[in-house]
Design a protein around this motif. Structure first.
Motif, PDB file in Angstrom:
ATOM      1  N   VAL A   8     -11.609   7.056 -72.473  1.00 52.19           N
ATOM      2  CA  VAL A   8     -12.731   7.536 -71.657  1.00 52.19           C
ATOM      3  C   VAL A   8     -12.925   6.614 -70.457  1.00 52.19           C
ATOM      4  N   ASP A   9     -12.904   5.305 -70.707  1.00 55.01           N
ATOM      5  CA  ASP A   9     -13.073   4.341 -69.613  1.00 55.01           C
ATOM      6  C   ASP A   9     -11.980   4.525 -68.562  1.00 55.01           C
ATOM      7  N   HIS A  10     -10.761   4.712 -69.052  1.00 56.91           N
ATOM      8  CA  HIS A  10      -9.626   4.878 -68.136  1.00 56.91           C
ATOM      9  C   HIS A  10      -9.821   6.138 -67.283  1.00 56.91           C
ATOM     10  N   ALA A  11     -10.217   7.234 -67.959  1.00 59.55           N
ATOM     11  CA  ALA A  11     -10.429   8.497 -67.240  1.00 59.55           C
ATOM     12  C   ALA A  11     -11.552   8.339 -66.217  1.00 59.55           C
ATOM     13  N   ALA A  12     -12.614   7.618 -66.610  1.00 56.32           N
ATOM     14  CA  ALA A  12     -13.744   7.421 -65.710  1.00 56.32           C
ATOM     15  C   ALA A  12     -13.285   6.643 -64.467  1.00 56.32           C
ATOM     16  N   ALA A  13     -12.513   5.589 -64.696  1.00 57.15           N
ATOM     17  CA  ALA A  13     -12.045   4.761 -63.585  1.00 57.15           C
ATOM     18  C   ALA A  13     -11.145   5.570 -62.658  1.00 57.15           C
ATOM     19  N   ALA A  14     -10.359   6.477 -63.241  1.00 58.05           N
ATOM     20  CA  ALA A  14      -9.397   7.252 -62.443  1.00 58.05           C
ATOM     21  C   ALA A  14     -10.004   8.568 -61.955  1.00 58.05           C
ATOM     22  N   GLU A  15     -11.301   8.763 -62.231  1.00 59.48           N
ATOM     23  CA  GLU A  15     -11.980  10.015 -61.901  1.00 59.48           C
ATOM     24  C   GLU A  15     -11.183  11.214 -62.412  1.00 59.48           C
ATOM     25  N   GLY A  16     -10.688  11.070 -63.617  1.00 63.05           N
ATOM     26  CA  GLY A  16      -9.826  12.121 -64.164  1.00 63.05           C
ATOM     27  C   GLY A  16     -10.422  12.768 -65.402  1.00 63.05           C
ATOM     28  N   TYR A  17      -9.609  13.581 -66.035  1.00 62.83           N
ATOM     29  CA  TYR A  17     -10.026  14.319 -67.215  1.00 62.83           C
ATOM     30  C   TYR A  17      -9.187  13.907 -68.409  1.00 62.83           C
ATOM     31  N   ILE A  18      -9.726  14.144 -69.586  1.00 59.47           N
ATOM     32  CA  ILE A  18      -8.931  13.927 -70.799  1.00 59.47           C
ATOM     33  C   ILE A  18      -8.545  15.288 -71.357  1.00 59.47           C
ATOM     34  N   LEU A  19      -7.231  15.458 -71.594  1.00 59.10           N
ATOM     35  CA  LEU A  19      -6.725  16.694 -72.196  1.00 59.10           C
ATOM     36  C   LEU A  19      -6.379  16.388 -73.631  1.00 59.10           C
ATOM     37  N   CYS A  20      -6.937  17.171 -74.526  1.00 59.36           N
ATOM     38  CA  CYS A  20      -6.813  16.844 -75.923  1.00 59.36           C
ATOM     39  C   CYS A  20      -6.211  18.048 -76.638  1.00 59.36           C
ATOM     40  N   PHE A  21      -5.046  17.861 -77.244  1.00 56.45           N
ATOM     41  CA  PHE A  21      -4.358  18.994 -77.877  1.00 56.45           C
ATOM     42  C   PHE A  21      -4.303  18.821 -79.387  1.00 56.45           C
ATOM     43  N   ASN A  22      -4.788  19.851 -80.104  1.00 59.06           N
ATOM     44  CA  ASN A  22      -4.717  19.850 -81.576  1.00 59.06           C
ATOM     45  C   ASN A  22      -5.414  18.657 -82.222  1.00 59.06           C
ATOM     46  N   LEU A  23      -6.499  18.199 -81.616  1.00 55.13           N
ATOM     47  CA  LEU A  23      -7.178  17.024 -82.143  1.00 55.13           C
ATOM     48  C   LEU A  23      -8.671  17.288 -82.164  1.00 55.13           C
ATOM     49  N   ALA A  24      -9.344  16.842 -83.207  1.00 56.50           N
ATOM     50  CA  ALA A  24     -10.802  16.893 -83.208  1.00 56.50           C
ATOM     51  C   ALA A  24     -11.290  15.608 -82.538  1.00 56.50           C
ATOM     52  N   VAL A  25     -12.333  15.737 -81.714  1.00 57.07           N
ATOM     53  CA  VAL A  25     -12.837  14.541 -81.041  1.00 57.07           C
ATOM     54  C   VAL A  25     -14.096  14.064 -81.739  1.00 57.07           C
ATOM     55  N   ASP A  26     -14.140  12.781 -82.002  1.00 55.43           N
ATOM     56  CA  ASP A  26     -15.268  12.136 -82.641  1.00 55.43           C
ATOM     57  C   ASP A  26     -16.553  12.407 -81.845  1.00 55.43           C
ATOM     58  N   PRO A  27     -17.657  12.851 -82.533  1.00 50.64           N
ATOM     59  CA  PRO A  27     -18.902  13.153 -81.809  1.00 50.64           C
ATOM     60  C   PRO A  27     -19.395  11.966 -80.971  1.00 50.64           C
ATOM     61  N   GLU A  28     -19.206  10.753 -81.497  1.00 47.41           N
ATOM     62  CA  GLU A  28     -19.636   9.575 -80.745  1.00 47.41           C
ATOM     63  C   GLU A  28     -18.870   9.432 -79.437  1.00 47.41           C
ATOM     64  N   ILE A  29     -17.582   9.776 -79.498  1.00 43.50           N
ATOM     65  CA  ILE A  29     -16.755   9.693 -78.289  1.00 43.50           C
ATOM     66  C   ILE A  29     -17.203  10.763 -77.289  1.00 43.50           C
ATOM     67  N   ILE A  59     -13.853  16.066 -71.456  1.00 47.19           N
ATOM     68  CA  ILE A  59     -12.742  16.134 -72.414  1.00 47.19           C
ATOM     69  C   ILE A  59     -12.463  17.614 -72.668  1.00 47.19           C
ATOM     70  N   MET A  60     -11.262  18.041 -72.381  1.00 51.38           N
ATOM     71  CA  MET A  60     -10.913  19.442 -72.650  1.00 51.38           C
ATOM     72  C   MET A  60     -10.101  19.476 -73.938  1.00 51.38           C
ATOM     73  N   THR A  61     -10.571  20.252 -74.912  1.00 49.88           N
ATOM     74  CA  THR A  61      -9.812  20.343 -76.162  1.00 49.88           C
ATOM     75  C   THR A  61      -9.279  21.753 -76.355  1.00 49.88           C
ATOM     76  N   HIS A  62      -8.014  21.845 -76.739  1.00 51.25           N
ATOM     77  CA  HIS A  62      -7.390  23.142 -76.982  1.00 51.25           C
ATOM     78  C   HIS A  62      -6.380  23.051 -78.104  1.00 51.25           C
TER      79      HIS A  62
END
Ligand code: GDP
Length: 510
Positions: free
Chosen positions: A453-474, A485-488
């Motif tokens: 998340v920090d890396h994406a924030a610094a790069a003004e980018g997005y996180i692409l998440c495939f076949n993964l559940a994302v922790d609610p805290e994250i 965070i885009m999850t598919h």
């Protein structure tokens, strides 16, 4: 079949002392002038000196196919390898697509299936069939030309409304020449006004011993379009493979064929179809003029697997040079051949590091050139009684404007396994047009972390998440940082969303 160190040194035109030192560098201890080695090891060493050895290895055990076992019945049954042949437009691709879909349904999320040259279908009975998925004769023929009899069964597709045509006859000839049994699939039976009997007559006239006329070639009526009869076709392949009683060792040195080869993000890869033994990461395999210390095995669904047994196609990485389709694969098991191969691997690694050094040097040179250019601008500004800082800033602004024409949107890719990450990176990286493009700045498998998340924030980018559940805290953490965070679970959805994000960045139309 054996050669001494002294004779080999002479053969590669090296001084004996130097040659012995070289061999010690390769990891051979206690080498003396009369140390002998087998033809394979000698050949590998000679290749190290730029020679293409033509060794008569007929008496060597290592790196030669094992003789067939005496008693086949103790072996494990293996999946049949099936090739689909037939005249153009008779429906080969349609049938393959149908079969491929039925292989996808069997996997968990069903989305990504890469073309790797073959795929396996698990039948409701648990039986597996492996299909070579290059329609047409080219795969079959190029393999045959190289002496590879990869196929156990040919499915001959004949369109009910077109009957036997020149390429049908050619396919019959090839199957007969290779002594491979045929199953006839009369396709397009959903069409009106077809004469199935006439097709059967035509087949019989061309030497196919079909069941209806007392022969032993099964004929199955199908429609690749509606799926009618397709399970029957799969069943026919399973039944025939049971009759043929195809079995193979699952232990001992691995043997197989290269079906396809190419380059991907993870480097050179080749699809290996194992026909004996079991392939595992860490194995050293030789194919044609090259070899690999296998890093990972990935199946047609992009899933990393721990092993591949007979009849199972997998992509294999870790190749030093590109192998060729049709090359036979043999596992190197003797310590001596492993030593030579390890030495060469390390040499390749050193070469890679040297290339990295070159990149660093290039960067340093660019930095020096930039500093020199700045110095010149300053000097010129001073000579013209202008502010040197302002002159540099103005020139930098100009350069930046030149660069800004193309906008990059950054993505960090995360996925459940290396294979799916790879597939996502490959699908996303080419997206964009001449104004905006996607750039994957980092990719890895495993859960999304605060660091991502920090890396994406610094790069003004997005996180692409495939076949993964994302922790609610994250998810909360990302929200606070303004990171999406885009999850598919389906790759084309993910591609759609990335495309949408890219279009958002396009300048408004005037
Ligand atoms: P290939 O050249 O042998 O690979 O043939 P294709 O699979 O590309 O099929 C050629 C054409 O026949 C395409 O337009 C298909 O849609 C059509 N086709 C294939 N199978 C069937 C079928 O079972 N029924 C009907 N009606 N059309 C089919």
């Amino acid at each position: 079949e054996y050669i001494s160190v002294a004779n080999l040194a002479r053969a590669v035109k090296m001084r004996l002392d130097d040659f012995i030192v070289q061999m010690q560098n390769m990891g051979f201890e206690d080498v003396s002038h009369d140390h002998v080695m087998n033809a394979e090891v000698a050949g590998l060493i000679a290749m190290e000196y730029g020679y293409e050895p033509i060794a008569d290895t007929s008496k060597e055990e290592d790196l030669l196919p094992r003789p067939p076992p005496e008693d086949k019945s103790v072996l494990q049954p293996r999946p049949p390898i099936v090739t689909i042949m037939g005249h153009v437009d008779h429906g080969k691709t349609t049938i393959l697509d149908w079969l491929r879909k039925s292989s996808i349904v069997a996997t968990e999320h069903g989305g990504i299936t890469q073309h790797i040259g073959a795929f396996s279908v698990t039948m409701p009975s648990g039986k597996i069939i492996t299909f070579l998925d290059t329609p047409g004769h080219s795969a079959f023929l190029s393999m045959r030309e190289r002496g590879a009899n990869v196929t156990d069964i040919v499915i001959l597709v004949v369109a009910a409304d077109d009957s036997v045509k020149p390429q049908t006859i050619e396919a019959i000839k090839h199957a007969k020449a290779a002594n491979v049994p045929i199953i006839v699939a009369i396709n397009k039976i959903d069409k009106e006004g077809t004469d199935i009997d006439a097709v059967k007559q035509d087949l019989a006239k061309n030497g196919v011993d079909i069941e209806d006329f007392g022969g032993d070639t099964q004929v199955v009526l199908v429609s690749g379009k509606t799926g009618q009869g397709m399970e029957g076709l799969e069943e026919a392949a399973v039944t025939l493979s049971e009759v043929l009683d195809m079995r193979a060792e699952t232990d001992g040195p691995c043997e197989g064929w290269v079906l396809e080869a190419g380059t991907e993000k993870r480097g050179r890869v080749a699809t290996a179809l194992v026909n004996r033994g079991t392939l595992r990461p860490g194995d050293i395999i030789v194919a044609g003029q090259t070899w690999s210390r296998v890093r990972s095995l990935i199946n047609e669904h992009g899933v990393e697997v721990e092993f591949a047994g007979p009849g199972t196609p997998v992509t294999v990485d870790g190749w030093r040079d590109q192998p060729l389709a049709g090359d036979s694969i043999l596992q190197a098991v003797s310590e001596a051949s492993k030593k030579v191969i390890n030495f060469r691997m390390e040499k390749a690694e050193r070469l890679r590091q040297a290339t990295d050094m070159e990149a660093i040097n290039n960067q340093r040179r660019a930095q020096r050139e930039k500093e020199a250019a700045e110095k010149e601008i300053r000097e010129q500004a001073l000579a013209n009684k202008q502010d040197p800082d302002a002159a540099v800033a103005a020139s930098e602004k100009l350069a930046a404007e030149g660069r800004k024409k193309y906008e990059v949107v950054n993505f960090i890719v995360k996925g459940d396994v290396a294979g799916s990450v790879e597939a996502v990176v490959e699908s996303v990286s080419p997206l964009g047009n001449e104004e905006v493009g996607a750039k994957v700045i980092r990719s890895s498998f495993g859960a999304v972390t605060e660091f991502d998340v920090d890396h994406a924030a610094a790069a003004e980018g997005y996180i692409l998440c495939f076949n993964l559940a994302v922790d609610p805290e994250i998810i909360q953490y990302a929200r606070n940082k303004g990171v999406t965070i885009m999850t598919h679970n389906v790759i084309y959805r993910l591609v759609e969303e990335v495309t949408a994000k890219l279009s958002e960045r396009l300048p408004p139309l005037i």
